[in-house]
Design a protein around this motif. Sequence first.
Motif, PDB file in Angstrom:
ATOM      1  N   THR A 128      19.514  21.260  73.934  1.00  0.00           N
ATOM      2  CA  THR A 128      19.994  21.588  72.589  1.00  0.00           C
ATOM      3  C   THR A 128      21.490  21.315  72.463  1.00  0.00           C
ATOM      4  O   THR A 128      21.948  20.717  71.482  1.00  0.00           O
ATOM      5  CB  THR A 128      19.705  23.063  72.263  1.00  0.00           C
ATOM      6  N   ILE A 129      22.261  21.739  73.459  1.00  0.00           N
ATOM      7  CA  ILE A 129      23.707  21.510  73.444  1.00  0.00           C
ATOM      8  C   ILE A 129      24.015  20.013  73.441  1.00  0.00           C
ATOM      9  O   ILE A 129      24.869  19.538  72.678  1.00  0.00           O
ATOM     10  CB  ILE A 129      24.365  22.199  74.650  1.00  0.00           C
TER      11      ILE A 129
ATOM     12  N   ILE B  88       8.277   6.745  75.695  1.00  0.00           N
ATOM     13  CA  ILE B  88       8.123   5.687  74.680  1.00  0.00           C
ATOM     14  C   ILE B  88       8.864   6.073  73.403  1.00  0.00           C
ATOM     15  O   ILE B  88       9.566   5.253  72.800  1.00  0.00           O
ATOM     16  CB  ILE B  88       6.629   5.432  74.396  1.00  0.00           C
ATOM     17  N   THR B  89       8.711   7.344  72.999  1.00  0.00           N
ATOM     18  CA  THR B  89       9.409   7.832  71.809  1.00  0.00           C
ATOM     19  C   THR B  89      10.918   7.757  71.986  1.00  0.00           C
ATOM     20  O   THR B  89      11.654   7.397  71.053  1.00  0.00           O
ATOM     21  CB  THR B  89       8.985   9.278  71.514  1.00  0.00           C
ATOM     22  N   MET B  90      11.406   8.084  73.174  1.00  0.00           N
ATOM     23  CA  MET B  90      12.847   8.032  73.435  1.00  0.00           C
ATOM     24  C   MET B  90      13.393   6.608  73.392  1.00  0.00           C
ATOM     25  O   MET B  90      14.572   6.396  73.088  1.00  0.00           O
ATOM     26  CB  MET B  90      13.138   8.659  74.796  1.00  0.00           C
TER      27      MET B  90
ATOM     28  N   PHE C 284      16.742  21.994  62.865  1.00  0.00           N
ATOM     29  CA  PHE C 284      18.124  22.465  62.917  1.00  0.00           C
ATOM     30  C   PHE C 284      19.087  21.294  63.133  1.00  0.00           C
ATOM     31  O   PHE C 284      20.162  21.235  62.516  1.00  0.00           O
ATOM     32  CB  PHE C 284      18.272  23.491  64.045  1.00  0.00           C
ATOM     33  N   THR C 285      18.700  20.368  63.995  1.00  0.00           N
ATOM     34  CA  THR C 285      19.522  19.173  64.209  1.00  0.00           C
ATOM     35  C   THR C 285      19.650  18.371  62.921  1.00  0.00           C
ATOM     36  O   THR C 285      20.729  17.849  62.598  1.00  0.00           O
ATOM     37  CB  THR C 285      18.905  18.297  65.312  1.00  0.00           C
ATOM     38  N   TRP C 286      18.558  18.282  62.173  1.00  0.00           N
ATOM     39  CA  TRP C 286      18.594  17.550  60.899  1.00  0.00           C
ATOM     40  C   TRP C 286      19.523  18.233  59.902  1.00  0.00           C
ATOM     41  O   TRP C 286      20.236  17.568  59.140  1.00  0.00           O
ATOM     42  CB  TRP C 286      17.174  17.449  60.348  1.00  0.00           C
TER      43      TRP C 286
ATOM     44  N   THR D 250      16.695  13.275  70.485  1.00  0.00           N
ATOM     45  CA  THR D 250      16.135  14.594  70.799  1.00  0.00           C
ATOM     46  C   THR D 250      15.386  15.161  69.604  1.00  0.00           C
ATOM     47  O   THR D 250      14.310  15.766  69.764  1.00  0.00           O
ATOM     48  CB  THR D 250      17.260  15.553  71.223  1.00  0.00           C
ATOM     49  N   CYS D 251      15.921  14.976  68.430  1.00  0.00           N
ATOM     50  CA  CYS D 251      15.261  15.438  67.201  1.00  0.00           C
ATOM     51  C   CYS D 251      13.912  14.737  67.024  1.00  0.00           C
ATOM     52  O   CYS D 251      12.897  15.372  66.694  1.00  0.00           O
ATOM     53  CB  CYS D 251      16.164  15.181  66.004  1.00  0.00           C
ATOM     54  N   ILE D 252      13.877  13.425  67.265  1.00  0.00           N
ATOM     55  CA  ILE D 252      12.634  12.661  67.114  1.00  0.00           C
ATOM     56  C   ILE D 252      11.597  13.118  68.144  1.00  0.00           C
ATOM     57  O   ILE D 252      10.415  13.284  67.826  1.00  0.00           O
ATOM     58  CB  ILE D 252      12.931  11.154  67.254  1.00  0.00           C
ATOM     59  N   VAL D 253      12.032  13.332  69.386  1.00  0.00           N
ATOM     60  CA  VAL D 253      11.115  13.811  70.424  1.00  0.00           C
ATOM     61  C   VAL D 253      10.581  15.197  70.070  1.00  0.00           C
ATOM     62  O   VAL D 253       9.398  15.501  70.290  1.00  0.00           O
ATOM     63  CB  VAL D 253      11.813  13.816  71.796  1.00  0.00           C
TER      64      VAL D 253
END
Length: 649
Positions: free
Chosen positions: A574-575, A431-433, A267-269, A397-400
Amino acid sequence: MKFGKTFESHLTIEWRQQYMRYGDLKELIKQGVENAPSPLTSSDYEIQAYYRAFEETFLTECQTELTGVNNFFLEKLLEARRKHGHLKLQLLAYSREPGHTGSDSSLSQRAERSQKKIMTTRQLRYAYAEFYLSLVLIQNYQSLNETGFRKICKKYDKNLRSSAAGRWFTENVVDAPFTDGRLLQRMTIEVEDLYTAHLANGDRSLAMEKLRVPPLGEPTPPSMVFRAGIALGMLIMLLVVTAISYWKRAPLEDHTPGLMSLYRGPFTWVIFNFYMAANVAGWQQAGVNHVLIFEIDPRSHLQPATFLEIACTFGILWALSMLGFLYNDLIGVSDPFVFPLALILIMVGLLVVPLPIMNWPARWWTIKLVGRVISAPLHYVGFADFWMGDQLNSLVTCIVDYYYTLRFYAISWLRYERVNNCFEPDVIVPITMCLPGWFRFAQCLRRFRDSGSKSVSYLINAGKYSTTFLVVLFATLRRNSEGEYASTFSNPYTWLFLASCVVATVYCYLWDVIRDFGLFRIMSGERIFLRKQLVYPQAFYYFVIVENLVLRLFWAVEFTILYHNLMTAYNMRTICSILEITRRFIWNYVRLENEHLFNCGNFRATRDIHLAALNPRQERMLESMMDESDGVSNRRKSNERIRLKKEYF
């Protein structure tokens, strides 16, 4: 369409200041007519004196504009001639290489002996395509200014019932250097012939397909707009149905955290793609040349309607998948988690599968750009590279969420009793963040190295991204030690986390408004806190200054809400994710505008052609080639003069 609007819509934006000021001269004529003395209150001598003085003022302004146009044209023409000769040397040397057919002229033999570094076929095709574009832009500059002088002189003679401007046009513009297009036309034809013979295997239609540029101001094809409109309408209907279905058939409580994490990333994408469509439309409307800034081929760049169609397509897939998840029992699918997996696989497939759909060249450009971001320390970093790195920093956030998705389907898909545990942070999450911040940190270090360690600003910028590591570190330590203390504020890592957030916010905000936006250059007057040149309305910049600060401080709102348990963590996340990509969406407008103004200041209207430096022998060869092609460029043929006179009268 009136010529004034045509003039503005067809000029080369980066050269705007170098064109004749048609609008200003038109306004001068209007003022001259309005301020003319009335025959009822003034004598004939006063009226004639006024018109003589105004005529002198107007023609002086025209002469000033003509001088500026001539100087800029001659500068660009000389630059084009030199590039043409340099490229010809490279092409002739390339044509003498084994496996290529070339000319047997003495010039080719000299080029073969003197060229040590020969450009590849790909490099030559790129260089000639950009050089051909530069010739087209010079021709456009030539024709627009010539037409502008002719139109403004006609307007003067018509409004002031005079013939002085017509005489001035005949005596000055007809024989002006910038109106002589023979040398430009000769270079253009020679470039087409050389490209056809050496780089297109004699296929002229193929050569012209690679060289020609779409007409300036070409509107978006109606079929593209229609497809985008149909897709947008379908998406709106599906989103309404999805919202009603979620309200009427809410998922099981155990499935809710998994549902949010699995669908939040896609959804973010989708929202990010909608923002990109709006960015491109806004840049085009404001005259910000994003095609040049990103160094995209102007022959194949995407229109806003294409971005909108892509965003709607992804949005439709997202809505259909969500409906499948909510109605899985009614359509006979026992496992609702099949639908988010299908959504992600389809979206990834549409991005990476090299099929002639959804503009494969643009998708391949995006894939390569992301690859360059990931491998940042290993190669030169351009604007598009660090721009994409900044976009990834806003998509953390999308990547995580995609990591959570991968972990869920790889480990616990069939273990429904552990479904919520799959969306809890582990050692890989911090690490991902940190990865997007590391990519930009490495890019800054690479740019510092490429600058010869002369620009400390790259190190300061790297320090900005290093604050991400501190925020993630203290947030992780605080979360892992939360149960060891009586309250949140008795945890020392809470204070370290808050301190790191404050430092990161101040650091990043100051860099945004001062360096990325170029604001706070003027500290008094009407444009206080702004800069001299503005593309957007002045109020927009004040909005950006406040909006950027508010959204960067939203972490404090998030901390307060979660501390008082006013909202669940995944809803708050999400917000925050949507607000961050919204901040980046607005950031994109001003950041590219600042880069556009830099290009305008350097009169850069085409992508750079990187040519090897010539040795003294090659310089002499180049000078001889330019002398041989000079011809009679300083004299006008009588038929050219007759043509311009006919066009005027």
